[in-house]
Structures are given as C-alpha cells and as structure tokens.
Scaffold this active site. Structure first.
Site, PDB file in Angstrom:
ATOM      1  N   LYS A  35       0.842  -1.215   0.082  1.00 60.96           N
ATOM      2  CA  LYS A  35       0.113  -0.176  -0.041  1.00 60.96           C
ATOM      3  C   LYS A  35       0.885   1.344  -0.017  1.00 60.96           C
ATOM      4  CE  LYS A  35      -0.452  -0.267   4.996  1.00 60.96           C
ATOM      5  NZ  LYS A  35      -1.309  -0.687   6.063  1.00 60.96           N
ATOM      6  N   ARG A 130     -11.048   0.022  14.737  1.00 58.32           N
ATOM      7  CA  ARG A 130     -11.020   0.810  13.636  1.00 58.32           C
ATOM      8  C   ARG A 130     -11.772  -0.008  12.788  1.00 58.32           C
ATOM      9  NH1 ARG A 130      -4.778   1.998  11.605  1.00 58.32           N
ATOM     10  NH2 ARG A 130      -5.330  -0.210  10.740  1.00 58.32           N
ATOM     11  N   TYR A 254      17.716  29.893  10.172  1.00 56.65           N
ATOM     12  CA  TYR A 254      16.290  30.535  10.597  1.00 56.65           C
ATOM     13  C   TYR A 254      16.086  30.398  12.042  1.00 56.65           C
ATOM     14  CZ  TYR A 254      14.812  30.669   5.646  1.00 56.65           C
ATOM     15  OH  TYR A 254      14.739  30.923   4.313  1.00 56.65           O
ATOM     16  N   MET A 302      13.423  24.358   4.057  1.00 57.75           N
ATOM     17  CA  MET A 302      12.911  23.823   2.791  1.00 57.75           C
ATOM     18  C   MET A 302      13.652  23.010   2.082  1.00 57.75           C
ATOM     19  SD  MET A 302      10.432  25.350  -0.093  1.00 57.75           S
ATOM     20  CE  MET A 302       9.093  25.945   0.758  1.00 57.75           C
TER      21      MET A 302
END
Ligand code: PLP
Length: 362
Positions: A35, A130, A254, A302
């Site tokens: 999956k 679930r 940062y 990033m």
C-alpha cells in the site's frame, strides 16, 4: 546538473527482507503489503523482488490495477475492501480478493451481478476499534456472506493494535479465536511486528508484513534492524553544496536555533522538508558525511540542512551525505533512528519522500 539528491531502492535488500518474513512464519503464506505505493518505494520498483511473495496486499484500486498491469496473476487483496459498488466490477474483472469489514460492503456484494464468485476476507474488530465486525456480530456476518452466490471462499482476518509493544496480542487473539473457533476458512492476523515477535505462537495461514519488507523495524527502539536481521531497502542521499566556518557565538539558519560554542566547520546539504526530510528533526539528528556519523545542527529548511563537520574535517563541497539507509562505503544509518529524532516512525519518512526527489533502483 540536477540537484544532487537521490533516493535509491535496494532490490537485494527487498529480497532479503521478504525471505526474512518467510523464515519468521514458515507455515504461512506471505502477503507483500505494498500500500501507499510500496511504502514510498514505488510498486513498479519493488515488484520483481516481491514476485517471490504469495500475493500483494494494498488498498488503493488504482494500485491493484498497476500490480495486474505488471503481469501478476496471483492473489491481490484489498485491505480495506471496496469503497463503492462499482469497485466490485473491478474486483470481478481483475480477480481481486477483498476485505469485508462492514454491513454496507455485504449489501454491495448482495446487489452485485457476477458470474464468478469472489474470494473475501471477513474482518473482525478484536480490539483495535478501527475496521471490522464486533466479535458478537462476526458469525452473523459470516453466515450472511456464506449464503451469497456472489461469494466464494471466506477467510478470516483481524489486525493488532499492540503487536510491537508491551500489551502484545494475546487479548486480541483470544477474542478472535473464541469468536471463530468453529468457522472454516483461512486465517490472516499478523502484521510485521506480529510476524517477527509472535508468528510462531499463532495460527496464520497468511501473514501481512509491510514495514519489515522495507527494512523498517516495527518495534524500534526495543529492537533494531540488526536484531531482526533486516536490511534497509531505501537510501536517501545528497551532497554538500556549501561549507561555512563559524566562530564562537555564531548562529545557524532560521531562528538562530543553534549557536556555536567555539569554532565550528559546518556543511550545507541539499535536502530539506520539501524533499520529505522531517522538519521536526532538530540539532543532534544523526546523519552520515562520507560514511562518517555526525549530527545535524540548526533547523531544517525547505531545501537545505546544516551538519557538523567536526568528525569529517576533510569533507568539502561535493561530499556524500546520507540521510538514511546505506552510504556508498557501506556505513548504515537506520531510518528508525532518524524518525525517532523527528518524533515519528520510519513508515512516515518512507512514505513522505517528495515527488521532486528522483528515485533509482539498484
Ligand atoms: C498496513 C497493514 C499491514 C502491514 O503493517 P506493517 O506494520 O507495515 O507490517 C497489515 N495489515 C493491514 C490490514 C494493514 O493495513
């Protein structure tokens, strides 16, 4: 030249890990759980290595179509079953086996027009809360399914909440066995953690390992990859694209979250959260530079991270940086350790490698 970041999927490790699952559950058949695009590795990239499995288990119908398109004629199981009545047509056309976990899915089957009866896995909620029928409703669901001409063989399944931890599986196994003792059909109960830790003590006609096939350790940090003899199936690597020399009290990046106590050489590596490297990782997260273990310092940006070059004084621009997996010199950095430093699990890091990262297979 493209950015130097690259994920590599190691076919030999995938084969080794599948074999490891087999040895842990010698009397069972093995579903290779693929999956989430094979936990981020890519279904097409893992397919050859996993051909030796007994079937492929997944939950996205488009992924089931991809497995069939690769030429796989053996079993394919939809772990969440169908979402819509039309999905049953695809099950008929592609011969997909599917989980039945609720009455609505039995209703869909009862209304489905087909010549060929379908193989289903009836799921019990034995405590995970679930998906699945409550134990006291399981028998009536089985009886209803068994009476349908659309249904062929019925297998029985459940899923564990604590196979990796202290609570274990005994309480759920007891519930499952009590409610199924005189029902016919094959059983499928074990995920990776249950396969490694408990398979020898449970009846499992089909085990369902996922994470272990990719070299992730389901019960880290209690155990590690060496303990379970698992090999990392993915390496995420990049290179240094900058070097800075800091003086005492200089800060990095940062928020100036890291401050140098004294002179410090740092490298700037081309990887960031937009590549799937977790932003929650902070100073101290392990990383390899030229195969030597060091630490990340400062915040993840990033597109870049910064690493302490103290243990690798020779490393400069172009040096190999391994975020997880195996360096070209063979040094290992388990994905589980990096995940732990970021407050998450290896599963999430594998699945989160961003589309902009090129992936190769070896
Ligand atoms: C994902 C999944 C598995 C595999 O779990 P791992 O912890 O990765 O081994 C097994 N069974 C079901 C129903 C799943 O959804």
């Amino acid at each position: 030249m493209p950015r130097p970041i690259l994920a590599t999927v190691h076919s030999a490790a995938l084969r080794h890990n599948l074999d490891r699952a087999r040895r842990a559950a010698l009397d069972s058949r093995v579903w290779a759980v693929v999956k989430a695009n094979a936990y981020g590795h890519g279904i097409e990239r893992v397919f050859e290595a996993f051909r030796a499995a007994d079937g492929f288990a997944l939950l996205d119908l488009a992924e089931a179509e991809r497995v069939r398109a690769l030429g796989w004629r053996g079993p394919v199981l939809l772990l969440e079953g169908v979402f819509d009545p039309r999905d049953l047509e695809l099950c008929s056309r592609l011969d997909l086996w599917h989980t039945v976990h609720c009455d609505a899915q039995i209703d869909m089957l009862a209304a489905h027009k087909t010549q060929a009866p379908q193989r289903v896995f009836l799921k019990m909620n034995s405590g995970m809360n679930r998906l699945g029928f409550a134990p006291e409703r399981f028998r009536s669901a089985w009886t209803r399914l068994n009476a349908l001409p659309q249904v062929d063989e019925i297998s029985l399944m459940t899923h564990f909440s604590d196979a990796d931890g202290e609570r274990g599986i005994a309480h759920q196994v007891e519930v499952f066995e009590r409610a199924t003792q005189d029902l016919p059909g094959e059983r499928s109960i074990a995920n990776s953690a249950a396969t490694l830790r408990h398979a020898a003590r449970t009846r499992n006609d089909w085990v369902r390992p996922g994470i272990l096939l990719y070299g992730g350790v389901p019960d880290f940090p209690e155990h590690d990859a060496e303990h379970w003899q698992l090999q990392p199936a993915m390496t995420l690597a990049t290179r240094l694209i900058g070097v800075q020399t800091l003086k005492a009290d200089d800060t990095i990046g940062y928020g100036s979250s890291f401050r140098a106590e004294g002179p410090l050489r740092i490298g700037v590596a081309a990887v960031g959260y937009a590549d799937g490297y977790p932003r929650h990782c902070s100073t101290g997260t392990p990383v390899l530079v030229n195969g030597v273990r060091t630490r990340m310092v400062g915040r993840v940006s990033m597109d870049m991270i910064t690493v302490d070059l103290t243990p690798v004084p020779d490393a400069g621009i172009g040096a190999e940086v391994t975020l997880w997996g195996r360096s070209s010199k063979g040094a290992l950095l388990p994905i589980d350790e990096v995940a732990q430093a970021g407050g998450t699990v290896g599963y999430e890091l594998m699945c989160a490698v961003a589309p902009r990262v090129p992936i190769a297979a070896d």
